[in-house]
Design a protein around this motif. Sequence first.
Motif, PDB file in Angstrom:
ATOM      1  N   THR A  45       0.855  -1.185   0.000  1.00 40.88           N
ATOM      2  CA  THR A  45       0.000   0.000   0.000  1.00 40.88           C
ATOM      3  C   THR A  45       0.890   1.232   0.000  1.00 40.88           C
ATOM      4  O   THR A  45       1.836   1.321   0.800  1.00 40.88           O
ATOM      5  CB  THR A  45      -0.919   0.032   1.231  1.00 40.88           C
ATOM      6  OG1 THR A  45      -1.742  -1.139   1.244  1.00 40.88           O
ATOM      7  CG2 THR A  45      -1.816   1.267   1.219  1.00 40.88           C
ATOM      8  N   PHE A  46       0.586   2.177  -0.884  1.00 39.54           N
ATOM      9  CA  PHE A  46       1.366   3.400  -0.988  1.00 39.54           C
ATOM     10  C   PHE A  46       0.399   4.575  -1.019  1.00 39.54           C
ATOM     11  O   PHE A  46      -0.520   4.604  -1.846  1.00 39.54           O
ATOM     12  CB  PHE A  46       2.237   3.385  -2.247  1.00 39.54           C
ATOM     13  CG  PHE A  46       3.104   2.160  -2.362  1.00 39.54           C
ATOM     14  CD1 PHE A  46       4.347   2.118  -1.761  1.00 39.54           C
ATOM     15  CD2 PHE A  46       2.646   1.046  -3.047  1.00 39.54           C
ATOM     16  CE1 PHE A  46       5.140   0.994  -1.848  1.00 39.54           C
ATOM     17  CE2 PHE A  46       3.426  -0.088  -3.146  1.00 39.54           C
ATOM     18  CZ  PHE A  46       4.691  -0.121  -2.551  1.00 39.54           C
ATOM     19  N   GLY A  47       0.602   5.543  -0.092  1.00 41.90           N
ATOM     20  CA  GLY A  47      -0.347   6.645   0.003  1.00 41.90           C
ATOM     21  C   GLY A  47       0.267   7.890   0.604  1.00 41.90           C
ATOM     22  O   GLY A  47       1.473   7.986   0.866  1.00 41.90           O
ATOM     23  N   VAL A  48      -0.631   8.862   0.844  1.00 36.54           N
ATOM     24  CA  VAL A  48      -0.245  10.172   1.382  1.00 36.54           C
ATOM     25  C   VAL A  48      -1.233  10.537   2.475  1.00 36.54           C
ATOM     26  O   VAL A  48      -2.448  10.353   2.312  1.00 36.54           O
ATOM     27  CB  VAL A  48      -0.244  11.257   0.280  1.00 36.54           C
ATOM     28  CG1 VAL A  48       0.101  12.617   0.877  1.00 36.54           C
ATOM     29  CG2 VAL A  48       0.731  10.896  -0.826  1.00 36.54           C
ATOM     30  N   ASP A  49      -0.697  11.070   3.583  1.00 39.55           N
ATOM     31  CA  ASP A  49      -1.514  11.620   4.666  1.00 39.55           C
ATOM     32  C   ASP A  49      -1.295  13.126   4.730  1.00 39.55           C
ATOM     33  O   ASP A  49      -0.145  13.586   4.742  1.00 39.55           O
ATOM     34  CB  ASP A  49      -1.141  10.995   6.012  1.00 39.55           C
ATOM     35  CG  ASP A  49      -1.542   9.528   6.074  1.00 39.55           C
ATOM     36  OD1 ASP A  49      -2.201   9.062   5.145  1.00 39.55           O
ATOM     37  OD2 ASP A  49      -1.167   8.856   7.058  1.00 39.55           O
ATOM     38  N   GLN A  50      -2.393  13.867   4.777  1.00 36.56           N
ATOM     39  CA  GLN A  50      -2.313  15.322   4.852  1.00 36.56           C
ATOM     40  C   GLN A  50      -3.184  15.818   5.991  1.00 36.56           C
ATOM     41  O   GLN A  50      -4.359  15.446   6.103  1.00 36.56           O
ATOM     42  CB  GLN A  50      -2.778  15.951   3.533  1.00 36.56           C
ATOM     43  CG  GLN A  50      -2.735  17.471   3.523  1.00 36.56           C
ATOM     44  CD  GLN A  50      -1.329  18.019   3.631  1.00 36.56           C
ATOM     45  OE1 GLN A  50      -0.429  17.543   2.956  1.00 36.56           O
ATOM     46  NE2 GLN A  50      -1.132  19.010   4.488  1.00 36.56           N
ATOM     47  N   ASN A  51      -2.605  16.657   6.853  1.00 37.69           N
ATOM     48  CA  ASN A  51      -3.318  17.236   7.985  1.00 37.69           C
ATOM     49  C   ASN A  51      -3.653  18.695   7.693  1.00 37.69           C
ATOM     50  O   ASN A  51      -2.794  19.466   7.251  1.00 37.69           O
ATOM     51  CB  ASN A  51      -2.474  17.159   9.264  1.00 37.69           C
ATOM     52  CG  ASN A  51      -2.231  15.730   9.701  1.00 37.69           C
ATOM     53  OD1 ASN A  51      -3.032  14.852   9.444  1.00 37.69           O
ATOM     54  ND2 ASN A  51      -1.119  15.500  10.375  1.00 37.69           N
TER      55      ASN A  51
END
Length: 574
Positions: free
Chosen positions: A327-333
């Motif tokens: 799994t490859f992703g991005v987290d943005q706050n």
Amino acid sequence: MSGPATGRRRRVNVLRALLPCLALIACDGTLAQAQTLTPNMLNPERGGFVSPQDLPLRRTGDTTTDPTDPTGDDGLRRDTPAPSRIGQIPTYGLPAASGAADTGFDSLNRTRQKPKLYPGQARPKPSPGPGTPAPPTPAGPAASTPPLRLSIPPSESANKTPLAPALAGTVDGQPARKRLKVDDDPFGAVGDYAGGFLIKSAVELSGGYDTNPGRTFVPQGSPFYVVAPEFLAVSDWERHALVADLRGSFTGYGNTFPPTADGSVSSAPTNLDRPDFTGHIDGRLDVTQDTHITSEVRLRVSTDNPGSPNIQAGLAKYPIYTTLGGTFGVDQNFNRLEIAAGGTVDRTVYTDSKLTDGTASSNDDRNFTQLGGVGRVSYELTPALKPFVEAEGDSRTHDLQFDRFGYQRDSSGGYAKAGTSFEFSRLLTGEISAGWAARDYVDPRLDRLQGLLVASSLTWTATPLTTAKFYSTTSIDETTLPGTSGVLTHTYTVEADHDFRRWLTGIGKFTWGSLDYQGDGRFDRFYSAEADMIYKMTRNFWIKGTLRRDWLDSNLVGNSTASTVMMLGVRLQN
């Protein structure tokens, strides 16, 4: 000329020659007062020698002067007592860290950099070193012996060995000693550091007896052994993170089981040995404080569960399947709002089935590739409550268009769920969610597979010695049964851990769930009750005993099973 007058003149000349030396001694203040000798100070009546009464000496023990004293001895008093040293702790040697440089830190973890002073700011006075005399005691009638005072009350110092100043934290300028953190698990693995990673490893060696290892309708017992290694590596970095968690086991049985005469589907293979491995490596790259790139690589190696209808008749041993994915992703706050999205890819491959007649059967129709994506939105209402909404979609493509029974198994599906994660005073922590899962198949003969999705992981710390856990999972699994879309599996587990002593732990666990074979009409319920006792001899050596009872209750006649497992083993960890 000769006679007494000549001798006196010689002595006078010798004294005149010694006058400069006497003047230097007087200026140094070691023998005489600060005054110069003159010839008038000679006493001819005493043979030309200077009498000690004519040269009053200075007392070095008292420097207090009294200009109003009419005695003419510069205010010196012979009856003034010296300061009392009773109750005073003597200081020996040099102060701690006195030889450190002017920069960096000393042995007391104090900075050695000189402080910057503003114009007009008073300079700090250095602490008095060892051997510094006490302040002078004023002379006069008001002066008296200081009262006796002890630095430590007798009630606290009685029958106690005095500590060195560095250990007691009483050295001038030494920072306060940090209180050691209470070890929550005094018999847990400590691990070793390798560079920037904390590494923990363990292996469990167990042996026991299973009354029905094949989970067949007619039970047949066998002794068995289990070898289960573990490996955990966690990064210790200020930024970014990397975690590797690898756990596996191999179960070997001492008996072989001949095939049944009727050749029923539920018959067990002749060799029941099977491996099991679950591992994942998680990484996080901190691009900014609010932006993170996440990734996971996972590996699963196992076999079909004993008693599953997917097991072929006449097997010599279980076929092994391997699932490799990532799994490859991005987290943005965005302040309290967090958005995470990623793509998934998984590949499942089965080995060929070895039959008892020496032939092999291909399982290529069970091999498939799954591609999908997942997204999650969460909002932190409070530090202890964080609700979220999550959705996932994927498609499965098999290597063969038609399986062994002529069905097209390609499908697409996903799920949607909502829940929250929480942490209430660290007594109740975890996450719980509920939603709906569905999957549609290319073959029109296969109905949609759908059902309620429940996922949770809760931990309740009832007391410092008792912990209760509840966790549940829902999955949609593939099957080879003709006319059956798939298997909707629900699993629920309740566990209670109690420390009778810090080195003696009892664990009780109860698991129940259901297997819904949609399209076939088969519905199975399973139960499991387990009791464990762990004796922790040291941090590195444990002894573990297990007693478990398993039940499978099927609505189809001849498919219900039961089994009892007894196991005793050791755990070696570091």
